[in-house]
Design an enzyme around this catalytic site. Sequence first.
Site, mmCIF file in Angstrom:
data_model
loop_
_atom_site.group_PDB
_atom_site.id
_atom_site.type_symbol
_atom_site.label_atom_id
_atom_site.label_comp_id
_atom_site.label_asym_id
_atom_site.label_seq_id
_atom_site.Cartn_x
_atom_site.Cartn_y
_atom_site.Cartn_z
ATOM 1 N N ASP A 122 0.811 -0.932 -0.260
ATOM 2 C CA ASP A 122 -0.325 0.155 0.145
ATOM 3 C C ASP A 122 1.379 1.268 0.229
ATOM 4 O OD1 ASP A 122 -2.187 -1.568 0.171
ATOM 5 O OD2 ASP A 122 -2.343 -1.045 2.449
ATOM 6 N N ARG A 180 -12.972 0.581 -5.260
ATOM 7 C CA ARG A 180 -11.924 0.681 -3.587
ATOM 8 C C ARG A 180 -12.180 2.641 -3.885
ATOM 9 N NH1 ARG A 180 -7.956 -3.339 -2.106
ATOM 10 N NH2 ARG A 180 -9.745 -5.879 -3.200
#
Length: 338
Positions: free
Chosen positions: A126, A214
């Site tokens: 991430d 998302r």
Amino acid sequence: MRVSFALLGALAVSSYALAPPNGHNPYALIGYGKANPIGPTTGGKGGKSVTVSTAEDLLAAVKGNEPLKVYVKGSISLPSRLAPGSNKSILGVGSTAEILQNGISVVNQTNVIIRNIAIRFILDNDGITVQNTTRVWVDHCEFESEFSQEVGPDTYDGQLDIVRASDWVTVSWNYFHDHWKSSLVGNSDVLRDVDFGHLHITYHHNYWRNEGTRGPAGRFGHQHIFNNFYKDFHYQAIHSRSDNQVLVEGNVFRGDTREALSTYGLVIPEDSPNTSPEGDFEIDGYANLGAKNDWGPASINITQVGDFTEAPYKYTLTPLRQVRQVVKAGAGVGKVKL
Ligand SMILES: *[C@@H]1O[C@H](CO)[C@@H](O)[C@H](O)[C@H]1NC(C)=O
Ligand SMILES: *[C@@H]1O[C@H](CO)[C@@H](O)[C@H](O)[C@H]1NC(C)=O
Ligand SMILES: *[C@@H]1O[C@H](CO)[C@@H](O)[C@H](O)[C@H]1NC(C)=O
Ligand SMILES: *[C@@H]1O[C@H](CO)[C@@H](O)[C@H](O)[C@H]1NC(C)=O
């Protein structure tokens, strides 16, 4: 605590639908990162300041729990993930602060601010992971990698994932672009016992462009999603599943955006085509609509309306017709002087 929270709720009603946030401090912290039962996010406020321009100095500066403001200058390639301690502000200088190679993991901490930094091309992980952490403000950052069928969804992971009972977070004025899976809230449907009742997050005035899924996708929590501008959010932007609740208002969707909002539990095949080509079935989430949204060409699929009808804090909505302009002008790095 319940009483003062109810009072905050009452205040929110009267501030509804006024002028855009262009007062003396248009970029002040609002939302769950500020108004919550454990206190506002202040980061390194009250502490010393240090300016760093090398990976070594940056990695060292963020250690420990002493309040500290860490100013980041220029482009820094990190040999390992940056792991800030509590009570830290990590602040980009000017418009060129950038983190490459390894992102940021805020794990088991409280009170962390990250502003005005670009986080680019973080392979296999991430951009920022917020895990088991309370009181976080991610503001005026830029998140960038690549979005294409060749690159696929897993070359990079999330841009900003908020997981494992993290709570009281505001994500504001960020520019998320050219990436597949943007912002996941709650990273597994088996973590109900860990996550349920946490994951209160405010997403406002973010600019999302050329993304896959998302924007955000939530499980088990509450997200207030307002005044964001979405352009070419190709497959599915807001997804509320596994009993998650979203309050969605004053957002604008444009371009090639198939689905703006869904509470249907199916994790769509496009989210993880490599591991779940048929998609994954979870139970549905909930959505409430506050002030009007402009869905543009996108569809919505609300299968359950929840009880998250009002955010428990004061905020001012940007008029819907100004959202695109205000967000494009104000989001990302170099827009705020710190
Ligand atoms: C910093 O964070 C810790 C939590 O890790 C908290 O207990 C402490 O009070 C904070 N320290 C200061 C000096 O604010
Ligand atoms: C976070 O806390 C858990 C549980 O105490 C521990 O196992 C883990 O190592 C901690 N992680 C970090 C990065 O501190
Ligand atoms: C979360 O962080 C706290 C410290 O802030 C730690 O005591 C706890 O064990 C952590 N829990 C998990 C599940 O990592
Ligand atoms: C919308 O949700 C329903 C379930 O209530 C589902 O059957 C349908 O396929 C969904 N539509 C889309 C486009 O996903």
